[in-house]
Design a protein around this motif. Structure first.
Motif, PDB file in Angstrom:
ATOM      1  N   ASP A   1      52.235  -9.001  99.379  1.00  8.40           N
ATOM      2  CA  ASP A   1      53.345  -9.947  99.238  1.00  8.40           C
ATOM      3  C   ASP A   1      52.994 -11.157  98.388  1.00  8.40           C
ATOM      4  O   ASP A   1      53.881 -11.901  97.981  1.00  8.40           O
ATOM      5  CB  ASP A   1      53.810 -10.430 100.621  1.00  8.40           C
ATOM      6  CG  ASP A   1      54.327  -9.294 101.481  1.00  8.40           C
ATOM      7  OD1 ASP A   1      54.968  -8.373 100.921  1.00  8.40           O
ATOM      8  OD2 ASP A   1      54.090  -9.313 102.708  1.00  8.40           O
ATOM      9  N   GLU A   2      51.714 -11.357  98.155  1.00 11.47           N
ATOM     10  CA  GLU A   2      51.278 -12.554  97.452  1.00 11.47           C
ATOM     11  C   GLU A   2      51.123 -12.356  95.938  1.00 11.47           C
ATOM     12  O   GLU A   2      51.204 -13.319  95.173  1.00 11.47           O
ATOM     13  CB  GLU A   2      49.946 -13.059  98.022  1.00 11.47           C
ATOM     14  CG  GLU A   2      50.047 -13.659  99.416  1.00 11.47           C
ATOM     15  CD  GLU A   2      50.019 -12.616 100.520  1.00 11.47           C
ATOM     16  OE1 GLU A   2      49.852 -11.413 100.189  1.00 11.47           O
ATOM     17  OE2 GLU A   2      50.175 -12.986 101.700  1.00 11.47           O
ATOM     18  N   VAL A   3      50.878 -11.125  95.500  1.00 11.25           N
ATOM     19  CA  VAL A   3      50.620 -10.877  94.077  1.00 11.25           C
ATOM     20  C   VAL A   3      51.946 -10.905  93.309  1.00 11.25           C
ATOM     21  O   VAL A   3      52.905 -10.219  93.675  1.00 11.25           O
ATOM     22  CB  VAL A   3      49.919  -9.528  93.862  1.00 11.25           C
ATOM     23  CG1 VAL A   3      49.709  -9.266  92.372  1.00 11.25           C
ATOM     24  CG2 VAL A   3      48.585  -9.511  94.596  1.00 11.25           C
ATOM     25  N   PHE A   4      51.992 -11.695  92.243  1.00 10.97           N
ATOM     26  CA  PHE A   4      53.178 -11.716  91.390  1.00 10.97           C
ATOM     27  C   PHE A   4      53.402 -10.346  90.760  1.00 10.97           C
ATOM     28  O   PHE A   4      52.459  -9.633  90.408  1.00 10.97           O
ATOM     29  CB  PHE A   4      53.011 -12.753  90.272  1.00 10.97           C
ATOM     30  CG  PHE A   4      53.144 -14.183  90.718  1.00 10.97           C
ATOM     31  CD1 PHE A   4      54.385 -14.729  91.008  1.00 10.97           C
ATOM     32  CD2 PHE A   4      52.007 -14.983  90.834  1.00 10.97           C
ATOM     33  CE1 PHE A   4      54.502 -16.051  91.411  1.00 10.97           C
ATOM     34  CE2 PHE A   4      52.117 -16.304  91.231  1.00 10.97           C
ATOM     35  CZ  PHE A   4      53.368 -16.847  91.524  1.00 10.97           C
ATOM     36  N   HIS A   5      54.673  -9.984  90.583  1.00 16.05           N
ATOM     37  CA  HIS A   5      54.998  -8.781  89.824  1.00 16.05           C
ATOM     38  C   HIS A   5      54.567  -8.952  88.369  1.00 16.05           C
ATOM     39  O   HIS A   5      54.153  -7.987  87.721  1.00 16.05           O
ATOM     40  CB  HIS A   5      56.495  -8.500  89.891  1.00 16.05           C
ATOM     41  CG  HIS A   5      56.970  -8.018  91.225  1.00 16.05           C
ATOM     42  ND1 HIS A   5      56.965  -6.686  91.584  1.00 16.05           N
ATOM     43  CD2 HIS A   5      57.460  -8.693  92.293  1.00 16.05           C
ATOM     44  CE1 HIS A   5      57.439  -6.556  92.813  1.00 16.05           C
ATOM     45  NE2 HIS A   5      57.754  -7.763  93.266  1.00 16.05           N
TER      46      HIS A   5
END
Length: 302
Positions: free
Chosen positions: A248-252
């Motif tokens: 949930d933390e990693v940017f797309h």
């Protein structure tokens, strides 16, 4: 429609590959282009932080700031590294200034507005730093409330900006703790290689400690994968591991490795103005839109 596939402000982005799996393995969302703001402030403060050097932190600070400014947000970049790389990356010689962020930290009579300098990019200002800042960490040790020195320095100008990006030095010392104490959120630029990955857990522990002891509002805005080269198995594996560990933390948005970024450093300007139709410029524009969608800060509409 612009050359990189964007619509005008207020429309929907039509980035290539929307709905298809992106570099992170997740379907790429479509991030709307923000509408202009009718008012500005108070600023959302974001610390760009990673204790490992060479991960694209300063590059990301400059280009994310420039992309946000391009979307009509008033942005202040804070050079919080004694090396002054952020200033140099904007074509500004940090040694030319009599006043820098160092003077503000030590609680003198300097007005923060007298220290801020304009850059060549509209809506983008700089709070410069130079080697003098290296002495501040030592001098602040004996100060009461030393962890809040940067927050106090920025307080008078919060209503002047929509976003303040703080480029932290590559360490977890007192200066970095100051940045985290002043910030509302943290972005962790992460080079897609194994040694950069190892330090993320330690950094997140530091963020948790600052949240518990000094700054309860601090949040993790996201982990930004940088210097990504899809041609290498190692980069793909590292990115997959980061997404698996922090889904949930990693940017797309993933910032690809390109020769354009070193060129912009020499030119002393952001990639959004140096090579506005490049893949790198499109990546940081997408990141700016994703950041605003994920946090609605600064707001999408005025």
């Amino acid at each position: 429609m612009s050359e990189d596939g964007r619509l005008e402000a207020g429309g929907e982005s039509v980035d290539e590959g929307v709905g298809q799996p992106g570099p992170t393995g997740r379907p790429l969302p479509s991030f709307p282009v923000p509408a202009p703001l009718t008012a500005h402030g108070p600023a959302w403060i974001v610390a760009m932080c990673n204790q490992k050097g060479g991960v694209g932190k300063t590059t990301s600070t400059i280009n994310l700031g420039a992309a946000l400014a391009e979307y009509g947000r008033r942005v202040l970049l804070v050079d919080f590294d004694p090396q002054g790389a952020l200033s140099v990356g904007l074509g500004i010689n940090p040694m030319q200034f009599d006043l820098t962020v160092h003077d503000l930290l030590l609680g003198g009579d300097s007005d923060v507005r007298d220290v801020i300098v304009e850059t060549q990019v509209d809506n983008l200002d700089l709070l410069p730093s130079n080697i003098d800042l290296s002495a501040a960490e030592v001098l602040l040790v004996t100060e009461v409330g030393r962890e809040h020195s940067l927050a106090r320095a920025l307080a008078p100008i919060l209503d002047d900006y929509d976003v303040i990006l703080v480029d932290c030095q590559p360490s977890l010392g007192l200066l970095t703790v100051n940045a985290l104490t002043a910030a509302d959120a943290v972005i962790v630029p992460l080079e897609c290689e194994y040694f950069a990955l190892r330090g993320v857990a330690l950094l997140l522990q530091t963020i948790d400690k600052v949240r518990e002891r000094l700054n309860s509002r601090l949040e993790l805005a996201g982990i930004l994968a940088t210097m990504y080269d899809a041609r290498t198995l190692h980069a793909r594996e590292v990115l997959a591991r980061v997404v698996e560990r922090f889904p949930d933390e990693v940017f797309h948005t993933v910032i690809n490795r390109t020769v354009r970024f070193p060129e912009t450093t020499v030119a002393g300007e952001p990639i959004t103005t140096y090579a506005p139709t490049s893949v790198g410029a499109a990546g940081y524009r997408r990141l700016a839109r994703e950041l605003m969608v994920r946090h609605n800060t600064p707001p999408l509409v005025g």
